[in-house]
Each structure stands twice: as structure tokens, then as C-alpha cells.
Write a protein that holds these residues in place. Structure first.
Motif, PDB file in Angstrom:
ATOM      1  N   UNK A   1       0.840  -1.203   0.000  1.00 47.70           N
ATOM      2  CA  UNK A   1       0.000   0.000   0.000  1.00 47.70           C
ATOM      3  C   UNK A   1       0.870   1.246   0.000  1.00 47.70           C
ATOM      4  N   UNK A   2       1.926   1.242   0.778  1.00 47.27           N
ATOM      5  CA  UNK A   2       2.844   2.369   0.819  1.00 47.27           C
ATOM      6  C   UNK A   2       3.519   2.548  -0.536  1.00 47.27           C
ATOM      7  N   UNK A   3       3.883   1.456  -1.174  1.00 50.22           N
ATOM      8  CA  UNK A   3       4.520   1.517  -2.490  1.00 50.22           C
ATOM      9  C   UNK A   3       3.575   2.118  -3.516  1.00 50.22           C
TER      10      UNK A   3
ATOM     11  N   UNK B   1      13.955  -1.689  -7.401  1.00 52.27           N
ATOM     12  CA  UNK B   1      13.610  -0.707  -6.375  1.00 52.27           C
ATOM     13  C   UNK B   1      12.253  -1.033  -5.756  1.00 52.27           C
ATOM     14  N   UNK B   2      11.314  -1.470  -6.556  1.00 55.87           N
ATOM     15  CA  UNK B   2       9.989  -1.831  -6.032  1.00 55.87           C
ATOM     16  C   UNK B   2      10.085  -3.055  -5.117  1.00 55.87           C
TER      17      UNK B   2
ATOM     18  N   UNK C   1      11.675  -3.751   2.543  1.00 59.63           N
ATOM     19  CA  UNK C   1      12.148  -2.886   3.610  1.00 59.63           C
ATOM     20  C   UNK C   1      11.158  -1.813   4.034  1.00 59.63           C
ATOM     21  N   UNK C   2      10.142  -1.544   3.237  1.00 58.90           N
ATOM     22  CA  UNK C   2       9.123  -0.573   3.626  1.00 58.90           C
ATOM     23  C   UNK C   2       9.680   0.818   3.856  1.00 58.90           C
TER      24      UNK C   2
ATOM     25  N   UNK D   1      16.345   6.204  -0.021  1.00 58.75           N
ATOM     26  CA  UNK D   1      17.062   5.817  -1.226  1.00 58.75           C
ATOM     27  C   UNK D   1      16.318   6.170  -2.514  1.00 58.75           C
ATOM     28  N   UNK D   2      15.307   7.013  -2.423  1.00 58.93           N
ATOM     29  CA  UNK D   2      14.603   7.443  -3.629  1.00 58.93           C
ATOM     30  C   UNK D   2      15.487   8.451  -4.346  1.00 58.93           C
TER      31      UNK D   2
END
Length: 89
Positions: free
Chosen positions: A48-50, A64-65, A71-72, A78-79
Motif C-alpha cells: 500500500x505504501x509503495x 527498487x519496487x 524494507x518498507x 534511497x529514492x
């Protein structure tokens, strides 16, 4: 701060490793069911956060996804800055 972030990522990987091991070799009954529930809940919350974070970050790689699912909130720092600038433009 990076030491604490690295330690938290190691603990997160150990948790996911425990969840995967529990899938193949179930632990004692109350712990196995609780581990399945916690792993599924954490995966749903991170997914959901992604979804919420990736509205402006469509050009991110699959790697990255996957790291964001594992790791949430630890993945937040790291974006890439270029992706954030595109999201706000």
C-alpha cells in the motif's frame, strides 16, 4: 545514522527469511500462524505504501519496487532525487 539503518535492514531481511522458512517448515502452531499473519500484514502495508509513493515515481526499476516491499519505510531515503523532482514538477 547509516549504521542504524543498515542494522534495521538486516533485521528486516532476517524477518523475511524466517517467514519464508516458516512456509516450508512450519514452526509450532501459535508461532507459525502468528508469523504468517505478521508477514502478510507487513507485505500488504508495504505494498500500500509503495502504491501511494509510486504515483509520481513511475520510472522506478523493478528492483527498487522489490526492495521497497521488503524494507518498507527503511527504503525511503534511497529514492533518487531526480525522480522526486519529476514528481513535484
Amino acid at each position: 545514522m547509516k549504521v542504524f539503518l543498515g542494522a534495521a535492514k538486516v533485521l528486516a531481511l532476517l524477518f523475511w527469511l524466517t517467514v519464508v522458512v516458516n512456509l516450508f517448515e512450519p514452526f509450532a502452531q501459535p508461532f507459525g500462524l502468528l508469523l504468517h499473519f505478521c508477514g502478510g500484514l507487513l507485505l500488504v502495508i508495504n505494498g500500500y505504501q509503495l502504491v501511494l509513493r509510486s504515483v509520481g515515481l513511475r520510472e522506478q526499476s523493478v528492483l527498487w519496487c522489490a526492495r521497497a516491499l521488503l524494507f518498507g519505510p527503511l527504503q525511503r531515503d534511497e529514492v533518487p532525487m531526480a525522480a522526486l523532482e519529476l514528481a513535484h514538477a
